[in-house]
Design a protein around this motif. Structure first.
Motif, PDB file in Angstrom:
ATOM      1  N   ALA A  76      56.342  54.708  58.003  1.00  0.00           N
ATOM      2  CA  ALA A  76      56.521  54.503  59.331  1.00  0.00           C
ATOM      3  C   ALA A  76      57.186  55.299  60.275  1.00  0.00           C
ATOM      4  O   ALA A  76      56.812  55.610  61.398  1.00  0.00           O
ATOM      5  CB  ALA A  76      57.596  53.114  59.330  1.00  0.00           C
ATOM      6  N   SER A  77      58.034  56.364  59.405  1.00  0.00           N
ATOM      7  CA  SER A  77      58.520  57.418  60.307  1.00  0.00           C
ATOM      8  C   SER A  77      57.644  59.001  60.023  1.00  0.00           C
ATOM      9  O   SER A  77      58.435  59.858  60.546  1.00  0.00           O
ATOM     10  CB  SER A  77      59.964  57.626  59.655  1.00  0.00           C
ATOM     11  OG  SER A  77      59.914  57.813  58.182  1.00  0.00           O
ATOM     12  N   LYS A  78      56.522  58.786  59.602  1.00  0.00           N
ATOM     13  CA  LYS A  78      55.852  60.102  59.512  1.00  0.00           C
ATOM     14  C   LYS A  78      55.575  60.334  60.723  1.00  0.00           C
ATOM     15  O   LYS A  78      54.886  59.405  61.587  1.00  0.00           O
ATOM     16  CB  LYS A  78      54.689  59.639  58.546  1.00  0.00           C
ATOM     17  CG  LYS A  78      54.060  61.057  58.008  1.00  0.00           C
ATOM     18  CD  LYS A  78      53.190  60.822  56.958  1.00  0.00           C
ATOM     19  CE  LYS A  78      52.829  62.105  56.167  1.00  0.00           C
ATOM     20  NZ  LYS A  78      51.976  61.744  54.933  1.00  0.00           N
TER      21      LYS A  78
ATOM     22  N   THR B  94      46.785  54.798  60.412  1.00  0.00           N
ATOM     23  CA  THR B  94      46.441  53.274  60.094  1.00  0.00           C
ATOM     24  C   THR B  94      47.800  52.672  59.286  1.00  0.00           C
ATOM     25  O   THR B  94      48.326  51.713  59.371  1.00  0.00           O
ATOM     26  CB  THR B  94      45.239  53.013  59.136  1.00  0.00           C
ATOM     27  OG1 THR B  94      44.185  53.496  60.073  1.00  0.00           O
ATOM     28  CG2 THR B  94      45.025  51.624  59.206  1.00  0.00           C
ATOM     29  N   ARG B  95      48.193  53.743  58.352  1.00  0.00           N
ATOM     30  CA  ARG B  95      49.167  53.077  57.384  1.00  0.00           C
ATOM     31  C   ARG B  95      50.436  53.067  58.486  1.00  0.00           C
ATOM     32  O   ARG B  95      51.437  52.122  58.133  1.00  0.00           O
ATOM     33  CB  ARG B  95      49.677  54.444  56.353  1.00  0.00           C
ATOM     34  CG  ARG B  95      48.869  54.305  55.288  1.00  0.00           C
ATOM     35  CD  ARG B  95      49.300  55.460  54.469  1.00  0.00           C
ATOM     36  NE  ARG B  95      48.258  55.524  53.241  1.00  0.00           N
ATOM     37  CZ  ARG B  95      48.370  56.203  52.301  1.00  0.00           C
ATOM     38  NH1 ARG B  95      49.596  57.016  51.986  1.00  0.00           N
ATOM     39  NH2 ARG B  95      47.493  56.381  51.323  1.00  0.00           N
ATOM     40  N   LYS B  96      50.770  53.913  59.080  1.00  0.00           N
ATOM     41  CA  LYS B  96      51.989  53.810  60.138  1.00  0.00           C
ATOM     42  C   LYS B  96      51.779  52.769  61.149  1.00  0.00           C
ATOM     43  O   LYS B  96      52.895  51.853  61.082  1.00  0.00           O
ATOM     44  CB  LYS B  96      51.973  55.008  61.163  1.00  0.00           C
ATOM     45  CG  LYS B  96      53.254  55.119  62.049  1.00  0.00           C
ATOM     46  CD  LYS B  96      53.576  56.449  62.378  1.00  0.00           C
ATOM     47  CE  LYS B  96      55.080  56.470  63.383  1.00  0.00           C
ATOM     48  NZ  LYS B  96      55.408  57.817  63.323  1.00  0.00           N
ATOM     49  N   HIS B 123      41.463  47.869  56.236  1.00  0.00           N
ATOM     50  CA  HIS B 123      41.183  49.352  56.338  1.00  0.00           C
ATOM     51  C   HIS B 123      42.535  50.043  55.916  1.00  0.00           C
ATOM     52  O   HIS B 123      42.751  51.270  56.295  1.00  0.00           O
ATOM     53  CB  HIS B 123      40.949  49.825  57.684  1.00  0.00           C
ATOM     54  CG  HIS B 123      39.678  49.076  58.178  1.00  0.00           C
ATOM     55  ND1 HIS B 123      38.214  49.370  57.841  1.00  0.00           N
ATOM     56  CD2 HIS B 123      39.637  47.929  58.974  1.00  0.00           C
ATOM     57  CE1 HIS B 123      37.651  48.432  58.244  1.00  0.00           C
ATOM     58  NE2 HIS B 123      38.288  47.717  58.974  1.00  0.00           N
ATOM     59  N   ALA B 124      43.363  49.493  55.096  1.00  0.00           N
ATOM     60  CA  ALA B 124      44.659  50.186  55.000  1.00  0.00           C
ATOM     61  C   ALA B 124      44.482  51.226  54.074  1.00  0.00           C
ATOM     62  O   ALA B 124      45.479  52.238  54.360  1.00  0.00           O
ATOM     63  CB  ALA B 124      45.566  49.202  54.111  1.00  0.00           C
ATOM     64  N   LYS B 125      43.800  51.103  53.006  1.00  0.00           N
ATOM     65  CA  LYS B 125      43.671  52.367  52.197  1.00  0.00           C
ATOM     66  C   LYS B 125      45.182  52.785  51.596  1.00  0.00           C
ATOM     67  O   LYS B 125      45.434  54.118  51.708  1.00  0.00           O
ATOM     68  CB  LYS B 125      43.106  53.775  53.057  1.00  0.00           C
ATOM     69  CG  LYS B 125      41.592  53.401  53.288  1.00  0.00           C
ATOM     70  CD  LYS B 125      41.137  54.766  54.180  1.00  0.00           C
ATOM     71  CE  LYS B 125      39.841  54.428  54.666  1.00  0.00           C
ATOM     72  NZ  LYS B 125      39.310  55.280  55.711  1.00  0.00           N
ATOM     73  N   PHE B 126      46.033  51.866  51.550  1.00  0.00           N
ATOM     74  CA  PHE B 126      47.247  52.079  50.854  1.00  0.00           C
ATOM     75  C   PHE B 126      47.133  52.721  49.328  1.00  0.00           C
ATOM     76  O   PHE B 126      48.249  52.915  49.118  1.00  0.00           O
ATOM     77  CB  PHE B 126      47.998  50.920  50.879  1.00  0.00           C
ATOM     78  CG  PHE B 126      49.062  50.714  52.143  1.00  0.00           C
ATOM     79  CD1 PHE B 126      50.410  50.461  52.023  1.00  0.00           C
ATOM     80  CD2 PHE B 126      48.345  51.015  53.488  1.00  0.00           C
ATOM     81  CE1 PHE B 126      51.089  50.561  53.238  1.00  0.00           C
ATOM     82  CE2 PHE B 126      49.155  50.902  54.552  1.00  0.00           C
ATOM     83  CZ  PHE B 126      50.483  50.724  54.253  1.00  0.00           C
TER      84      PHE B 126
END
Lengths: 151, 131
Positions: A76-78, B94-96, B123-126
């Motif tokens: 989140a903070s990136k 996307t992750r953010k 589409h997270a690709k986590f």
């Protein structure tokens, strides 16, 4: 005789006025109680339907339950290069077309640059929507394949 | 008690990050439009999103990340599709978005009536993050 008439009149009056009044009151009470229970049952049904929906609703396909809180915080903070995102929206497509045309491995079929052209082309297709990476690949292609790519 | 304070502090931190992201996107889009590099001025905003796309980090009534054409030339369907794919292809972004509580990516043409939407969780690709 007179007593009998009095009794009859009284009975008629009672039958005409008293009984119907009592009946109506009872009827009203019954009616209002019935409507109250109707609303209570509707509310109950609503609550049961909501709970059933909560229980049986479709769960999210992806579960993040085992995700470490710190990892999420980190994601989140990136810091992001938002300029690159906007440039990718506006400029990546024409650059990709240009690069894929100029660096196509078929153009270097009978030369020693074929191998590197193949690698560069694969990278170009993987990063076709990332403008900054396409710019890096452009520089790489110009150096390794000895070609000139216009801006 | 201390834990609750930390949770509240985290919540405010996330909200700040969300608005920062929106502001950065809008600023970059505006600058590119002013320079004449982009034919359409894009604007990002927070919407309620699609409840079918919700995941565990979804924000209540704030799960939609909408990119909308504000002015300039109108967006075609193919252009809207391309914008969506660019956002989704950007793994970090996307992750953010997911980590900050967004679940739906919406791209809308001018007027906001016509648009496309994607479920971010698909589409997270986590990678290692998943169960």
């Amino acid at each position: 005789m007179r007593n009998l008439v009095d009794i009859l009149i009284n009975t008629i009056i009672m039958s005409l006025f008293s009984e119907p009044d009592t009946f109506e009151v009872i009827n009203d009470t019954v009616a209002s109680e019935g409507s109250l229970w109707k609303y209570v049952s509707i509310v109950q049904f609503g609550v049961i339907a909501y709970l059933a929906y909560k229980v049986y609703r479709k769960k999210p396909e992806i579960k993040f339950k085992n995700v470490n809180r710190e990892t999420v915080k980190e994601a989140a903070s990136k810091e992001l290069d938002m300029e690159n995102v906007i440039n990718s929206i506006n400029k990546a497509k024409p650059l990709f077309k240009e690069l894929s045309k100029k660096c196509h491995p078929d153009k270097f079929a009978n030369s020693d640059k074929h191998e590197s052209a193949l690698k560069i082309y694969q990278k170009i297709t993987t990063n076709k929507r990332n403008y900054s990476k396409l710019l890096d690949l452009k520089v790489l292609a110009e150096e390794e394949l000895d070609i000139k790519i216009s801006d | 008690m201390w834990h609750k304070i930390m949770v509240i502090a985290d919540w405010f931190g996330e909200m700040r990050e969300r608005y920062n992201l929106i502001r950065q996107f809008n600023q970059s889009a505006k600058q590119t439009f002013i320079k004449g590099e982009a034919p359409t001025l894009l604007e990002a905003k927070i919407t309620k999103g699609d409840s079918a796309f919700r995941h565990e980090f979804s924000k209540f009534r704030g799960g939609g990340f909408r990119i909308k054409a504000l002015s300039g030339s109108a967006l075609k369907n193919s252009e809207m599709m391309e914008i969506g794919k660019i956002i989704i292809d950007n793994e970090e972004l996307t992750r953010k978005l997911i980590a900050l509580g967004w679940d739906t990516l919406e791209v809308h043409a001018e007027g906001g009536k016509k648009g496309l939407k994607w479920a971010l969780k698909k589409h997270a690709k986590f990678g290692g993050y998943l169960n």
